[in-house]
Design a protein around this motif. Sequence first.
Motif, PDB file in Angstrom:
ATOM      1  N   PHE A  33       0.901  -0.847  -0.025  1.00 57.50           N
ATOM      2  CA  PHE A  33      -0.262  -0.096   0.179  1.00 57.50           C
ATOM      3  C   PHE A  33       1.164   1.529   0.347  1.00 57.50           C
ATOM      4  CE2 PHE A  33      -2.115  -3.050   2.082  1.00 57.50           C
ATOM      5  CZ  PHE A  33      -3.285  -4.100   1.473  1.00 57.50           C
ATOM      6  N   VAL A  34       1.200   1.642  -1.331  1.00 58.43           N
ATOM      7  CA  VAL A  34       1.990   2.930  -0.996  1.00 58.43           C
ATOM      8  C   VAL A  34       1.044   4.528  -1.042  1.00 58.43           C
ATOM      9  CG1 VAL A  34       3.634   1.722  -1.660  1.00 58.43           C
ATOM     10  CG2 VAL A  34       1.796   3.049  -3.508  1.00 58.43           C
ATOM     11  N   LYS A  35       1.136   5.462  -0.973  1.00 57.67           N
ATOM     12  CA  LYS A  35       0.896   7.170  -1.454  1.00 57.67           C
ATOM     13  C   LYS A  35       1.269   7.686  -0.695  1.00 57.67           C
ATOM     14  CE  LYS A  35      -1.081   8.055   3.265  1.00 57.67           C
ATOM     15  NZ  LYS A  35      -1.927   8.792   3.943  1.00 57.67           N
ATOM     16  N   LEU A  36       1.684   8.817  -1.672  1.00 62.23           N
ATOM     17  CA  LEU A  36       2.031   9.565  -1.201  1.00 62.23           C
ATOM     18  C   LEU A  36       2.259  10.235   0.069  1.00 62.23           C
ATOM     19  CD1 LEU A  36       3.955  12.738  -2.388  1.00 62.23           C
ATOM     20  CD2 LEU A  36       2.159  13.671  -2.297  1.00 62.23           C
ATOM     21  N   HIS A  37       3.839  10.834   0.665  1.00 66.41           N
ATOM     22  CA  HIS A  37       3.578  11.103   2.093  1.00 66.41           C
ATOM     23  C   HIS A  37       4.115  12.684   2.264  1.00 66.41           C
ATOM     24  CE1 HIS A  37       5.631  10.438   6.078  1.00 66.41           C
ATOM     25  NE2 HIS A  37       6.718  11.816   5.685  1.00 66.41           N
ATOM     26  N   ARG A  38       3.246  13.032   3.277  1.00 61.80           N
ATOM     27  CA  ARG A  38       2.863  14.200   3.380  1.00 61.80           C
ATOM     28  C   ARG A  38       3.204  14.813   4.451  1.00 61.80           C
ATOM     29  NH1 ARG A  38      -0.586  16.110  -0.185  1.00 61.80           N
ATOM     30  NH2 ARG A  38      -2.503  14.407  -1.236  1.00 61.80           N
ATOM     31  N   VAL A  39       4.051  15.573   5.024  1.00 63.09           N
ATOM     32  CA  VAL A  39       4.974  16.023   6.109  1.00 63.09           C
ATOM     33  C   VAL A  39       4.620  17.659   6.361  1.00 63.09           C
ATOM     34  CG1 VAL A  39       6.724  14.601   5.609  1.00 63.09           C
ATOM     35  CG2 VAL A  39       7.270  16.156   4.490  1.00 63.09           C
ATOM     36  N   LEU A  58       5.310  -4.152   3.902  1.00 59.97           N
ATOM     37  CA  LEU A  58       6.251  -4.629   3.329  1.00 59.97           C
ATOM     38  C   LEU A  58       6.776  -6.630   4.602  1.00 59.97           C
ATOM     39  CD1 LEU A  58       8.608  -1.559   3.084  1.00 59.97           C
ATOM     40  CD2 LEU A  58       8.173  -3.139   1.387  1.00 59.97           C
ATOM     41  N   PRO A  59       7.563  -6.926   3.621  1.00 60.13           N
ATOM     42  CA  PRO A  59       6.722  -8.082   4.544  1.00 60.13           C
ATOM     43  C   PRO A  59       8.708  -8.241   5.684  1.00 60.13           C
ATOM     44  CG  PRO A  59       8.116  -8.225   2.275  1.00 60.13           C
ATOM     45  CD  PRO A  59       7.463  -7.315   2.193  1.00 60.13           C
ATOM     46  N   PRO A  60       8.757  -9.360   6.476  1.00 63.05           N
ATOM     47  CA  PRO A  60      10.192  -9.138   7.287  1.00 63.05           C
ATOM     48  C   PRO A  60      11.332  -9.498   6.716  1.00 63.05           C
ATOM     49  CG  PRO A  60       8.780 -10.509   7.874  1.00 63.05           C
ATOM     50  CD  PRO A  60       8.299 -10.273   6.541  1.00 63.05           C
ATOM     51  N   TYR A  61      11.231 -10.300   4.989  1.00 59.49           N
ATOM     52  CA  TYR A  61      12.746 -10.761   4.626  1.00 59.49           C
ATOM     53  C   TYR A  61      12.821  -9.738   3.643  1.00 59.49           C
ATOM     54  CZ  TYR A  61       8.692 -12.281   1.847  1.00 59.49           C
ATOM     55  OH  TYR A  61       7.601 -12.855   1.557  1.00 59.49           O
ATOM     56  N   ILE A  62      12.179  -8.788   3.612  1.00 57.31           N
ATOM     57  CA  ILE A  62      13.203  -7.296   2.572  1.00 57.31           C
ATOM     58  C   ILE A  62      13.669  -6.700   3.118  1.00 57.31           C
ATOM     59  CG2 ILE A  62      11.110  -5.603   2.697  1.00 57.31           C
ATOM     60  CD1 ILE A  62      10.253  -5.521   0.439  1.00 57.31           C
ATOM     61  N   SER A  63      15.125  -6.258   1.921  1.00 56.77           N
ATOM     62  CA  SER A  63      15.415  -5.509   2.458  1.00 56.77           C
ATOM     63  C   SER A  63      15.587  -4.078   1.925  1.00 56.77           C
ATOM     64  CB  SER A  63      16.774  -6.215   2.035  1.00 56.77           C
ATOM     65  OG  SER A  63      17.293  -6.219   0.756  1.00 56.77           O
ATOM     66  N   VAL A  80      16.222   4.787   0.292  1.00 57.25           N
ATOM     67  CA  VAL A  80      14.963   3.511   1.195  1.00 57.25           C
ATOM     68  C   VAL A  80      15.556   3.711   2.250  1.00 57.25           C
ATOM     69  CG1 VAL A  80      14.720   1.479   0.698  1.00 57.25           C
ATOM     70  CG2 VAL A  80      14.398   2.399  -1.105  1.00 57.25           C
ATOM     71  N   GLU A  81      13.997   3.426   3.338  1.00 61.77           N
ATOM     72  CA  GLU A  81      14.491   3.931   4.444  1.00 61.77           C
ATOM     73  C   GLU A  81      13.167   3.308   5.351  1.00 61.77           C
ATOM     74  OE1 GLU A  81      14.190   6.588   9.119  1.00 61.77           O
ATOM     75  OE2 GLU A  81      13.787   8.184   6.925  1.00 61.77           O
ATOM     76  N   LEU A  82      13.525   1.714   6.290  1.00 63.51           N
ATOM     77  CA  LEU A  82      12.981   1.060   6.184  1.00 63.51           C
ATOM     78  C   LEU A  82      12.322   1.041   7.712  1.00 63.51           C
ATOM     79  CD1 LEU A  82      14.166  -2.516   4.313  1.00 63.51           C
ATOM     80  CD2 LEU A  82      12.240  -0.952   4.539  1.00 63.51           C
ATOM     81  N   GLN A  83      11.632   0.992   8.429  1.00 61.18           N
ATOM     82  CA  GLN A  83      11.165   1.227   9.465  1.00 61.18           C
ATOM     83  C   GLN A  83       9.979   0.179  10.030  1.00 61.18           C
ATOM     84  OE1 GLN A  83      11.658   6.125  10.097  1.00 61.18           O
ATOM     85  NE2 GLN A  83      10.184   5.314  10.826  1.00 61.18           N
ATOM     86  N   GLU A  84      10.110   0.050  11.871  1.00 58.96           N
ATOM     87  CA  GLU A  84       9.263  -0.824  12.178  1.00 58.96           C
ATOM     88  C   GLU A  84       7.735  -0.192  12.671  1.00 58.96           C
ATOM     89  OE1 GLU A  84       9.248  -3.209  16.757  1.00 58.96           O
ATOM     90  OE2 GLU A  84      10.963  -2.064  16.654  1.00 58.96           O
ATOM     91  N   PHE A 108       6.602  -7.319  10.117  1.00 63.24           N
ATOM     92  CA  PHE A 108       5.986  -6.443   8.773  1.00 63.24           C
ATOM     93  C   PHE A 108       6.816  -5.382   9.659  1.00 63.24           C
ATOM     94  CE2 PHE A 108       4.134 -10.119   7.957  1.00 63.24           C
ATOM     95  CZ  PHE A 108       3.487  -9.760   6.323  1.00 63.24           C
ATOM     96  N   ARG A 109       7.395  -4.412   8.050  1.00 62.12           N
ATOM     97  CA  ARG A 109       7.832  -2.817   7.884  1.00 62.12           C
ATOM     98  C   ARG A 109       7.300  -1.958   7.308  1.00 62.12           C
ATOM     99  NH1 ARG A 109      13.874  -4.998   7.941  1.00 62.12           N
ATOM    100  NH2 ARG A 109      13.048  -6.305   6.703  1.00 62.12           N
ATOM    101  N   VAL A 110       7.157  -0.243   7.381  1.00 67.87           N
ATOM    102  CA  VAL A 110       7.007   0.561   6.373  1.00 67.87           C
ATOM    103  C   VAL A 110       8.094   1.512   6.230  1.00 67.87           C
ATOM    104  CG1 VAL A 110       5.305   1.081   7.420  1.00 67.87           C
ATOM    105  CG2 VAL A 110       6.962   2.232   8.127  1.00 67.87           C
TER     106      VAL A 110
END
Length: 274
Positions: A33-39, A58-63, A80-84, A108-110
Motif C-alpha cells: 500500500f503506497v501513497k504520497l508522504h505528506r509532511v 512490507l514483508p519481514p525478509y525484505i531489505s 530508502v528508509e525501513l522502519q518498524e 512487517f515494516r514500513v
Amino acid sequence: MAPPRVGGGSAGGDFTVIPLRFSNRSRASRHLFVKLHRVRDTADQSRPRDRTLFVLNLPPYISQECVHRLFSQCGPVASVELQEKPGPSNKSETPKSKFFPGRSVQGFRVAYVVFRSPAGVKAAVSSKPREPWVLSTNEHPVETGLQKWIQDYSSSIIDAGELQTEIDQFMKQHDQKVAELEALEEAEDGVPDEDGWVKVTRKGRRPGIPRTEAGNLRLIQREKRKRAQKELLNFYSWQHRETKREHIALLRKKFEEDKQKIALLRAERKFKPF
C-alpha cells in the motif's frame, strides 16, 4: 482502468495497492500500500514533501536493496528508509564496527522511498501493473527459510583475529587522542589567557583528562593490592576478636567452677555462724 485504491490514512489521501509476488513460481501474492508522504513544514528535511513515497505491508525478509530495486521501476530512487512503524526518521550513525551492528527490525515494516524527482512518486501512486511485482529473481535472489538462517548464523560468527585487530587499532587511536589532550593541557599551564589570567593547577589534580590504557592497568593493579591488604587486615581483626571471645568464655567457665567450689566449702564446714 485506474489502479485500485484503499480509503485514507492518517495523513489524508488514499493508498494505491501494488500486488507483490515472492518469485515467478509463487502462486500467492501480497499487496503493498503506497501513497504520497505528506509532511509538516517542521518535519525532517530528509523526506522532501513532493518526492517521498510512504509504503506499508512490507514483508519481514525484505531489505533496503529490494525496496530500492522494486520502486526503481517508477523512477530513479535517491534513498530508502525501513522502519518498524510509521514515525519520524530514526536514522542513526553508521555503526563504528561491523562486529556490533544495530538492532534489526522484526516483523512487517514500513518504508519511506525518496525519489530523485516528483515524477517517480506520481508514477508509483498511479501505477497499475498487469502482473504482480516479483521480489526474488534469478539475478537478485532473496534468501528465506533455512538458507536465511544459515546465512544469518554464518554472519554472526566473529573472527577473533579481526576483532582483536580492530580493538588494538581503536585503543591506539584513543591513546593518541589522550596524549594530545595531555600535551595541550601541559602547554596551557602557566600561559595567561586573553584577559591576562593564569590557570593554576596542582600536580595530579587536572580534571577532564581521561586515562590511557596503560594508566588503567596500573590503577587496576593498585586497587587489587589495596583490596588484598584490606582483606589481610580484616583477617587479623577477626582473629583478634575470636581470641577475645574465647578468653571471655574461659573466664566465665572458671568463674562458675569457683562458685561451685565456694558453695561446696560452705556446705561442708562445721562452724556456721550464720
